[in-house]
Write a protein that holds these residues in place. Structure first.
Motif, PDB file in Angstrom:
ATOM      1  N   THR A  28     -43.679  57.297-105.044  1.00 51.66           N
ATOM      2  CA  THR A  28     -44.869  56.497-105.310  1.00 51.66           C
ATOM      3  C   THR A  28     -45.976  56.894-104.338  1.00 51.66           C
ATOM      4  OG1 THR A  28     -43.469  54.666-106.031  1.00 51.66           O
ATOM      5  CG2 THR A  28     -45.737  54.142-105.475  1.00 51.66           C
ATOM      6  N   LYS A  29     -47.179  57.140-104.890  1.00 50.57           N
ATOM      7  CA  LYS A  29     -48.346  57.450-104.061  1.00 50.57           C
ATOM      8  C   LYS A  29     -48.892  56.154-103.477  1.00 50.57           C
ATOM      9  CE  LYS A  29     -49.961  61.190-107.066  1.00 50.57           C
ATOM     10  NZ  LYS A  29     -51.099  61.618-107.889  1.00 50.57           N
ATOM     11  N   PRO A  30     -49.346  56.157-102.257  1.00 48.62           N
ATOM     12  CA  PRO A  30     -49.271  57.279-101.321  1.00 48.62           C
ATOM     13  C   PRO A  30     -47.837  57.445-100.820  1.00 48.62           C
ATOM     14  CG  PRO A  30     -50.230  55.371-100.229  1.00 48.62           C
ATOM     15  CD  PRO A  30     -49.995  54.993-101.665  1.00 48.62           C
ATOM     16  N   PHE A  31     -47.417  58.694-100.635  1.00 47.24           N
ATOM     17  CA  PHE A  31     -46.059  58.972-100.195  1.00 47.24           C
ATOM     18  C   PHE A  31     -46.096  59.666 -98.839  1.00 47.24           C
ATOM     19  CE2 PHE A  31     -47.516  62.211-103.144  1.00 47.24           C
ATOM     20  CZ  PHE A  31     -47.494  63.341-102.335  1.00 47.24           C
ATOM     21  N   SER A  32     -44.989  59.609 -98.161  1.00 47.92           N
ATOM     22  CA  SER A  32     -44.843  60.272 -96.873  1.00 47.92           C
ATOM     23  C   SER A  32     -44.581  61.758 -97.121  1.00 47.92           C
ATOM     24  CB  SER A  32     -43.666  59.662 -96.116  1.00 47.92           C
ATOM     25  OG  SER A  32     -43.164  60.559 -95.162  1.00 47.92           O
ATOM     26  N   PRO A  33     -45.419  62.653 -96.573  1.00 48.27           N
ATOM     27  CA  PRO A  33     -45.151  64.085 -96.725  1.00 48.27           C
ATOM     28  C   PRO A  33     -43.774  64.482 -96.200  1.00 48.27           C
ATOM     29  CG  PRO A  33     -47.392  63.765 -95.953  1.00 48.27           C
ATOM     30  CD  PRO A  33     -46.708  62.413 -95.899  1.00 48.27           C
ATOM     31  N   LYS A  34     -43.306  63.777 -95.156  1.00 51.11           N
ATOM     32  CA  LYS A  34     -41.977  64.063 -94.608  1.00 51.11           C
ATOM     33  C   LYS A  34     -40.883  63.722 -95.623  1.00 51.11           C
ATOM     34  CE  LYS A  34     -39.236  63.237 -90.466  1.00 51.11           C
ATOM     35  NZ  LYS A  34     -39.181  62.567 -89.176  1.00 51.11           N
ATOM     36  N   LYS A  35     -41.039  62.577 -96.306  1.00 49.85           N
ATOM     37  CA  LYS A  35     -40.061  62.192 -97.343  1.00 49.85           C
ATOM     38  C   LYS A  35     -40.108  63.164 -98.520  1.00 49.85           C
ATOM     39  CE  LYS A  35     -39.576  57.262 -96.489  1.00 49.85           C
ATOM     40  NZ  LYS A  35     -39.769  55.917 -97.015  1.00 49.85           N
ATOM     41  N   LEU A  36     -41.308  63.586 -98.900  1.00 52.45           N
ATOM     42  CA  LEU A  36     -41.449  64.555 -99.984  1.00 52.45           C
ATOM     43  C   LEU A  36     -40.734  65.854 -99.620  1.00 52.45           C
ATOM     44  CD1 LEU A  36     -42.827  65.492-102.694  1.00 52.45           C
ATOM     45  CD2 LEU A  36     -44.613  66.413-101.231  1.00 52.45           C
TER      46      LEU A  36
END
Length: 176
Positions: free
Chosen positions: A150-158
């Motif tokens: 879900t946006k906004p998302f954590s780039p680290k999680k992505l």
């Protein structure tokens, strides 16, 4: 044995390599009296090819920057039709990140295209959704999405999700 091209390498013994036109990515070889087959990686550097389809250029750039810090090569598409065109011509895509709402073709259209093709039916497809699009998320999962963020998302999680889906291994030998 069918061959289009033969190459000889000197590795203290002569090894003959033959491409096999019926099986792209497979190479037949002959070493002395031993014959065999090798699977050849189209990606010898080990980089996984990720297709990111999002009509918001800044989202695509953020994802690209984060993933390219690791063992990933990223191709950006700015609408669903462009994503389908890339998938049709590129045969080395390892994972697709799809925004649901895009011009020309939606993320659901791209997901449907991928899931209908036998050669792509197992390709991981992650849906990127805006908050509040719960029904679309459910529809995407029913349509064959591998996962969603879900946006906004954590780039680290992505990064961790893409690494897990593509089998990227950390230096210690464990999957991210």
């Amino acid at each position: 044995m069918p061959s289009v091209q033969a190459t000889t390498l000197d590795l203290h013994r002569t090894v003959h390599l033959y491409s096999v036109p019926e099986s792209p990515g497979i190479v037949a070889f002959r070493l002395a009296s031993f014959n065999g087959f090798l699977q050849v990686s189209e990606n010898p550097g080990g980089h996984r090819h990720i297709l990111v389809a999002d009509d918001e250029p800044h989202i695509g750039r953020i994802i690209k920057m984060k993933l390219e810090n690791g063992p990933f090569r990223v191709t950006l598409a700015y609408d669903g039709q462009e994503a389908i065109d890339i998938l049709a011509r590129e045969n080395d895509i390892d994972c697709v990140l799809l925004d649901l709402m895009m011009p020309r073709k939606s993320g659901m259209d791209v997901l449907e295209y991928v899931r209908k093709r036998d050669d792509m039916k197992d390709l991981p497809c992650v849906i990127l959704t805006a908050a509040g699009e719960d029904q679309r998320q459910k529809d995407a999962m029913k349509g064959g999405a591998t996962d969603f963020l879900t946006k906004p998302f954590s780039p680290k999680k992505l990064y961790a999700l893409v690494a897990r889906l593509t089998g990227v291994v950390e230096e210690e030998g464990e999957t991210v």
